[in-house]
Design an enzyme around this catalytic site. Structure first.
Site, PDB file in Angstrom:
ATOM      1  N   ALA A  54       0.841  -1.200   0.000  1.00 23.72           N
ATOM      2  CA  ALA A  54       0.000   0.000   0.000  1.00 23.72           C
ATOM      3  C   ALA A  54       0.874   1.247   0.000  1.00 23.72           C
ATOM      4  O   ALA A  54       0.641   2.181  -0.776  1.00 23.72           O
ATOM      5  CB  ALA A  54      -0.933   0.001   1.209  1.00 23.72           C
ATOM      6  N   TYR A  55       1.885   1.267   0.845  1.00 21.65           N
ATOM      7  CA  TYR A  55       2.800   2.410   0.905  1.00 21.65           C
ATOM      8  C   TYR A  55       3.541   2.572  -0.421  1.00 21.65           C
ATOM      9  O   TYR A  55       3.637   3.672  -0.958  1.00 21.65           O
ATOM     10  CB  TYR A  55       3.792   2.223   2.057  1.00 21.65           C
ATOM     11  CG  TYR A  55       4.752   3.358   2.231  1.00 21.65           C
ATOM     12  CD1 TYR A  55       4.354   4.550   2.819  1.00 21.65           C
ATOM     13  CD2 TYR A  55       6.080   3.240   1.807  1.00 21.65           C
ATOM     14  CE1 TYR A  55       5.245   5.608   2.987  1.00 21.65           C
ATOM     15  CE2 TYR A  55       6.975   4.288   1.969  1.00 21.65           C
ATOM     16  CZ  TYR A  55       6.554   5.461   2.557  1.00 21.65           C
ATOM     17  OH  TYR A  55       7.435   6.506   2.719  1.00 21.65           O
ATOM     18  N   SER A  56       4.040   1.472  -0.961  1.00 25.40           N
ATOM     19  CA  SER A  56       4.748   1.525  -2.242  1.00 25.40           C
ATOM     20  C   SER A  56       3.840   2.034  -3.347  1.00 25.40           C
ATOM     21  O   SER A  56       4.239   2.874  -4.164  1.00 25.40           O
ATOM     22  CB  SER A  56       5.293   0.140  -2.613  1.00 25.40           C
ATOM     23  OG  SER A  56       6.246  -0.300  -1.665  1.00 25.40           O
ATOM     24  N   ALA A  58       1.136   3.918  -3.000  1.00 26.21           N
ATOM     25  CA  ALA A  58       0.834   5.329  -2.756  1.00 26.21           C
ATOM     26  C   ALA A  58       1.986   6.217  -3.212  1.00 26.21           C
ATOM     27  O   ALA A  58       1.772   7.245  -3.877  1.00 26.21           O
ATOM     28  CB  ALA A  58       0.550   5.553  -1.275  1.00 26.21           C
ATOM     29  N   LYS A  59       3.205   5.839  -2.885  1.00 29.43           N
ATOM     30  CA  LYS A  59       4.361   6.659  -3.260  1.00 29.43           C
ATOM     31  C   LYS A  59       4.605   6.603  -4.766  1.00 29.43           C
ATOM     32  O   LYS A  59       5.050   7.599  -5.355  1.00 29.43           O
ATOM     33  CB  LYS A  59       5.600   6.241  -2.467  1.00 29.43           C
ATOM     34  CG  LYS A  59       5.491   6.551  -0.975  1.00 29.43           C
ATOM     35  CD  LYS A  59       5.245   8.036  -0.706  1.00 29.43           C
ATOM     36  CE  LYS A  59       5.269   8.363   0.766  1.00 29.43           C
ATOM     37  NZ  LYS A  59       5.219   9.809   1.026  1.00 29.43           N
TER      38      LYS A  59
END
Length: 148
Positions: A54-56, A58-59
């Site tokens: 999810a973080y990857s 989003a970024k």
């Protein structure tokens, strides 16, 4: 797989939050014919980080938003760029297992974590008048880790 609520929260904070700030400030900057937007992305958005999809994602979205908006505003006097740091010595690292932090350090050709002041120096340049011919660009602050 992520819990849906966790996935949505991570995307909301790390991507939608950046979008909302851009949505608020870009019209003002465009009207005045000058401005600098510096989005904070992550090397995770370029490489993908295991157990952090999810973080990857989003970024990666922040990187695409930066590139698109940079091109859209290229002739307006408003420049839009991003920094993509690797692991940086911040309090969040204290929440991670020491072996996980050691793995991140081991991926760095410089063999160390980044320092917050190093990221700030890159952001300051991107926000300055000295940055005059870069827009829609991603600047790695990764100790040589980035491969593209």
């Amino acid at each position: 797989a992520f819990d849906d609520a966790v996935w949505q929260r991570v995307i909301a904070i790390n991507l939608v939050g950046v979008y909302n700030v851009c949505k608020a400030v870009v019209p003002v900057l465009r009207t005045q014919g000058y401005g600098r937007v510096v989005n904070i992305a992550s090397l995770a958005g370029k490489e993908g980080t295991p157990n952090a999809s999810a973080y990857s994602a989003a970024k990666a979205g922040v990187l695409a938003l930066t590139k698109s908006l940079g091109k859209e505003l290229a002739g307006s006097g408003v420049l839009v760029n991003a920094v993509a740091p690797a692991a940086v010595r911040t309090p969040i690292l204290e929440q991670m297992a020491p072996d996980h932090v050691a793995t991140m350090v081991a991926k760095s050709p410089m063999g160390r974590l980044g320092e917050p002041e190093e990221i700030a120096a890159q952001v300051l340049w991107l926000a300055s008048d000295a940055c005059s011919f870069s827009t829609g660009a991603v600047f790695d602050v990764s100790g040589g880790r980035a491969t593209y």
